[in-house]
Design an enzyme around this catalytic site. Structure first.
Site, PDB file in Angstrom:
ATOM      1  N   ASN A  94       1.007  -1.172   0.176  1.00 35.23           N
ATOM      2  CA  ASN A  94      -0.109  -0.053   0.541  1.00 35.23           C
ATOM      3  C   ASN A  94       1.028   0.959  -0.259  1.00 35.23           C
ATOM      4  O   ASN A  94       1.144   2.004   1.474  1.00 35.23           O
ATOM      5  CB  ASN A  94      -0.948  -0.555   1.489  1.00 35.23           C
ATOM      6  CG  ASN A  94      -0.246   0.358   2.356  1.00 35.23           C
ATOM      7  OD1 ASN A  94       0.425  -1.181   2.841  1.00 35.23           O
ATOM      8  ND2 ASN A  94      -0.704   1.124   3.065  1.00 35.23           N
ATOM      9  N   ARG A 102      10.620   2.387  -6.926  1.00 33.81           N
ATOM     10  CA  ARG A 102      11.781   2.154  -7.155  1.00 33.81           C
ATOM     11  C   ARG A 102      12.328   1.325  -5.985  1.00 33.81           C
ATOM     12  O   ARG A 102      13.608   0.956  -6.098  1.00 33.81           O
ATOM     13  CB  ARG A 102      11.939   3.461  -6.143  1.00 33.81           C
ATOM     14  CG  ARG A 102      11.621   5.145  -7.275  1.00 33.81           C
ATOM     15  CD  ARG A 102      12.262   5.752  -5.987  1.00 33.81           C
ATOM     16  NE  ARG A 102      11.550   5.881  -5.315  1.00 33.81           N
ATOM     17  CZ  ARG A 102      10.304   7.479  -5.175  1.00 33.81           C
ATOM     18  NH1 ARG A 102       9.840   7.918  -6.405  1.00 33.81           N
ATOM     19  NH2 ARG A 102       9.565   7.151  -4.199  1.00 33.81           N
ATOM     20  N   ASP A 167      -9.000   3.438   5.232  1.00 35.05           N
ATOM     21  CA  ASP A 167      -8.297   2.325   5.202  1.00 35.05           C
ATOM     22  C   ASP A 167      -8.706   0.821   5.737  1.00 35.05           C
ATOM     23  O   ASP A 167      -8.672  -0.115   4.635  1.00 35.05           O
ATOM     24  CB  ASP A 167      -7.163   2.173   7.071  1.00 35.05           C
ATOM     25  CG  ASP A 167      -5.973   3.732   5.477  1.00 35.05           C
ATOM     26  OD1 ASP A 167      -5.826   4.547   4.625  1.00 35.05           O
ATOM     27  OD2 ASP A 167      -5.293   3.544   6.493  1.00 35.05           O
TER      28      ASP A 167
END
Length: 393
Positions: A94, A102, A167
């Site tokens: 998440n 990256r 969330d």
């Protein structure tokens, strides 16, 4: 723990609530969940209040997992992650998509290592739209999705729900997305399996389920479900506290109005039509409010339950700890070995499936060595990674 997902290996690169809550549910269902944390740990470990095992937010979202502390900013850390991915069934994270790429967690990067893996990205905004790179926290999604604005339609002032709702709702979507992909794979459907759970879109869908309303059928239709937006829809004061009361059907309204001595309302021309009754919902709620202060909460609960009217007292969170129903089913009971006073259980119940004891959240890096040994590293190589500051054990 239940053995429903036994044999499924999940790599969770999750932080705070969204990822960890989803990972805990998968672990509760029997998956082997390896949580990958930075060397300083998930920031929820340090959340207030602190206790044995870390912050309460961490303790309540990270049971039944194995903990690997790994620096994914270093090439050696990303190489170790790639080794884990080779034998995993699921990887989910998440974080923003650019950050995930990256760190070697991007979809293309992961399926190049394991083409049969289920890759799940829980992000703030979907990758197909112009918001894709925006940072997102629960408050931001509550605002962007319209949840805070719904409060303004009711009270005149935007407001956040006092819970981490975006969330947690997104985490539930992560779980069903992953389980659905695993089922499709098990049934022989070829991969790759890419699951994306954008919090913004998830919450818009969640909220507009009922609030799309008039806009469902007409381009100029007005969104908003009137009953839910009525300023009179609220807990009602009694003589000694608060109560929620919801007569919903016409028979329920008739029984309620008779019980409070207002049966004449049932003779109004608008009362017999569901649409008209909905248009007068504020008037009906005003009658409810005016009637309930005459008696105490317990007396109303007894009277309303006797005529089958949906109702409930309005406990504060502290009172839930002593709720008689929750105490009877042992809701907050703590399994042996957990260093806490109370635990939030897995609420979904399965009959006829044997369970094994839950395990408390592990210390940062407690399972690092075992996890790396399991994917081909030997002790000397792990010691070298520790010395280089790539792994914590």
């Amino acid at each position: 723990m239940l053995p429903l997902l036994e044999g499924v290996r999940v790599i969770e690169v999750g932080a705070v609530v969204l990822g960890p809550y989803a990972g805990q549910i998968l672990a509760d269902l029997g998956a082997e969940v390896i949580k990958v944390e930075p060397l300083e740990g998930d920031i929820a470990r340090h959340a207030h209040p602190q206790g044995p095992g870390g912050g309460a937010l961490f303790v309540n979202n990270n049971r039944n997992k194995r903990m690997l502390a790994l620096d994914l900013k270093k090439p050696e850390g990303r190489a170790a992650l790639a080794r884990l991915v080779e034998s995993a069934d699921v990887l989910f994270h998440n974080m923003r998509l650019d950050a995930s790429e990256r760190l070697g967690l991007g979809y293309e990067q992961v399926i190049a290592i394991n083409p049969n893996i289920v890759h799940c990205a829980a992000t703030g905004f979907g990758r197909g739209g112009q918001y894709r790179d925006r940072p997102a926290f629960d408050d931001i999604i509550q605002a962007a999705s319209g949840l805070a604005g719904l409060a303004a339609l009711q009270s005149g002032t935007p407001a956040f729900a006092p819970t981490i709702v975006a969330d947690k709702v997104a985490a539930l979507h992560v779980v069903y997305g992953i389980v659905s992909a695993l089922y499709a794979r098990e049934r022989g459907r070829p991969g790759p399996f890419r699951v994306e759970v954008p919090m913004f879109e998830v919450m818009v869908a969640f909220l507009m389920n009922e609030h799309l309303s008039g806009a469902t059928f007409a381009n100029n239709g007005v969104p908003g479900y009137p009953r839910l937006l009525s300023p009179d829809r609220r807990p009602f004061r009694t003589a000694d506290g608060w109560i929620a009361v919801l007569p919903y059907t016409e028979p329920q309204w008739r029984r309620f109005l008779a019980a409070i001595g207002r049966a004449e309302v049932c003779e109004e021309a608008w009362f017999k039509s569901p649409a008209e009754r909905q248009a007068h919902i504020g008037d009906l709620y005003a009658i409810v409010a005016a009637s309930l202060e005459a008696r105490g909460t317990d007396a109303w609960i007894e009277a309303l339950e006797a005529i089958d009217i949906p109702c409930s007292r309005v406990p504060m969170p502290l009172e839930l700890l002593e709720d008689p129903h929750l105490k009877e089913i042992g809701f907050f009971d703590v399994p042996e070995g957990f260093p806490v006073a109370r635990m939030i259980p897995q609420p979904v119940q399965f009959t006829g499936i044997p369970q094994t004891p839950d395990t408390p959240p592990h210390a940062l890096g407690e399972d690092s060595r075992a996890a790396l040994l399991g994917c081909g590293y030997d002790d000397a190589a792990i010691d070298a990674l520790v010395a280089a500051g790539v792994v914590a054990v």
